[in-house]
Design a protein around this motif. Sequence first.
Motif, short mmCIF file in Angstrom:
data_model
loop_
_atom_site.label_atom_id
_atom_site.label_comp_id
_atom_site.label_asym_id
_atom_site.label_seq_id
_atom_site.Cartn_x
_atom_site.Cartn_y
_atom_site.Cartn_z
N ARG A 160 10.58 -2.60 -58.46
CA ARG A 160 10.28 -1.95 -59.48
C ARG A 160 9.93 -0.95 -59.51
O ARG A 160 10.93 0.17 -60.25
CB ARG A 160 9.76 -2.78 -61.11
CG ARG A 160 10.00 -1.87 -62.22
CD ARG A 160 9.01 -2.86 -62.65
NE ARG A 160 7.49 -3.28 -62.91
CZ ARG A 160 6.81 -2.49 -62.82
NH1 ARG A 160 7.11 -1.14 -63.68
NH2 ARG A 160 5.58 -2.50 -63.00
N LEU A 161 8.32 -0.21 -58.83
CA LEU A 161 8.82 1.07 -58.68
C LEU A 161 8.49 1.61 -57.39
O LEU A 161 7.85 2.68 -56.84
CB LEU A 161 7.05 0.86 -59.28
CG LEU A 161 6.74 1.02 -60.73
CD1 LEU A 161 5.11 0.27 -61.25
CD2 LEU A 161 7.28 1.95 -61.70
N ASP A 162 9.29 1.27 -56.25
CA ASP A 162 9.69 1.47 -54.84
C ASP A 162 10.47 2.13 -54.60
O ASP A 162 10.89 2.62 -56.12
CB ASP A 162 10.16 0.54 -54.23
CG ASP A 162 9.98 0.98 -52.93
OD1 ASP A 162 9.10 0.67 -51.77
OD2 ASP A 162 11.11 1.60 -52.65
N SER A 163 10.20 3.70 -54.12
CA SER A 163 10.94 5.40 -54.48
C SER A 163 12.37 4.94 -53.59
O SER A 163 13.29 5.30 -54.11
CB SER A 163 10.42 6.52 -53.06
OG SER A 163 10.44 5.58 -52.30
N THR A 164 13.33 3.47 -53.19
CA THR A 164 13.93 3.73 -53.21
C THR A 164 15.23 3.14 -54.28
O THR A 164 16.22 3.11 -54.70
CB THR A 164 14.28 2.42 -52.14
OG1 THR A 164 13.83 0.85 -52.54
CG2 THR A 164 13.88 2.48 -50.88
#
Length: 439
Positions: A160-164
Amino acid sequence: MAENPKLAAAMARLDTLTDWERRPRNRMRVGLEPARDLAARLGEPHERFRAVHVAGSKGKGSVSALIEAGLAHAGLTVGRYGSPHVEHVTERVSLGGHDVDPETLAVALTKVLDAYEAARREGTAAAEATWFDLLTLAAFVIFREAAIEWAVVEVGLGGRLDSTNIVDGEIAVVTNIGLEHTEILGDTRAKIAGEKAGIVKPGAVVATTLRPDDEAGRVIAARADALGCALVVSEAGEGATLAETNAALAGAVLDALGRRGVTGRAGEAVGARLLDGDTRARARLVGRMERFSLAGTPRPLKVVLDGAHVPFNIAAVLRDLGREPDLAGPCVAVVALARDKDAPGFLAELGRRATVLVCADAPSAARGRPAAELRAIAASLGIDSEAEPDARRAFLRGAELARRSGGWLLVTGSLYLVGALRGELRSGRLGTAASPPAP
């Protein structure tokens, strides 16, 4: 490989940033604003290709590589972004099934670093970007410059909050869910599934191995239903190996793309049939049940490298290796673990097969659990073990014990440990070694 001077200079600049892969994560900053700011400054490179987005506790890299190989087999231009690397940072970005060349990575990374430094001067969100944020954007710049049609993008941590997660994945893949990174993602499989399901976008197809009646699968299915997404649950069959499970999921993804009208160069819909034996062999990643043989008398020593670091995965690895006729003898394991891993659970599973453990410090010292601490945990579980902090000496001690018992050697618990030893194995510095071709 010989270091490219441009890449060395870019990595020196990058390494001044926070690298959460190698540091304690309980104070980790997560969020998409820095990545979005960087992307805007770089001309939104992630909008120039179609994407398959892959999350999960284990198997992300292998499934991503299989999808990449299948799309390439169809004649499509494809790239893949994954993490971590085992020996060299260029492993993280693949074009057409090959690691990106150092010069290309250096040029892209320099562009992203320049954008980051401009953000710092101007005080915008990208001023808070991390090591992983910048490398992610460098991969997307490379994909844009190469004019690829498809990218297979592996989540770094969570989802959810991963830069990908700035990519708009047409297929969202969740390989499986285990208890990992609980200080960030949550302390139940359902909570972790909620974070990983954050990669699902409206109208996408969701592909997973998790059935809707599973605790985590229920969360994935609910997310798919809420966003109007088709849900595909792959089935590999009872007793399937890890390789078979991964191939079944990758095949389900390719079939889903075919149903969405994706065709190869010959005009035929893509599908699971693309994953023939040769294609699957080309998709094998280093450090995942990778086999070596060390010359010696009276017989060569079999060595297996695998970066498994959660209990359910090492259990599956050991189950699959137990089917190999040449690994029927006693197992000696060299193991290192990060502090945020379930060491008692992992060592308990490892101890079911290994006769003795040689505990090493994780090469990522800031996050690693000390060898003496691992040995104490092993002792509390009644597992025979030794402590040797140095990875190289731990390997040599493990090899000595394995030869003495007529068994084989497993190096596991950390891809950083695997990476620290793999180059020395390939070079012969740990004894004459040969790696057989992938099956």
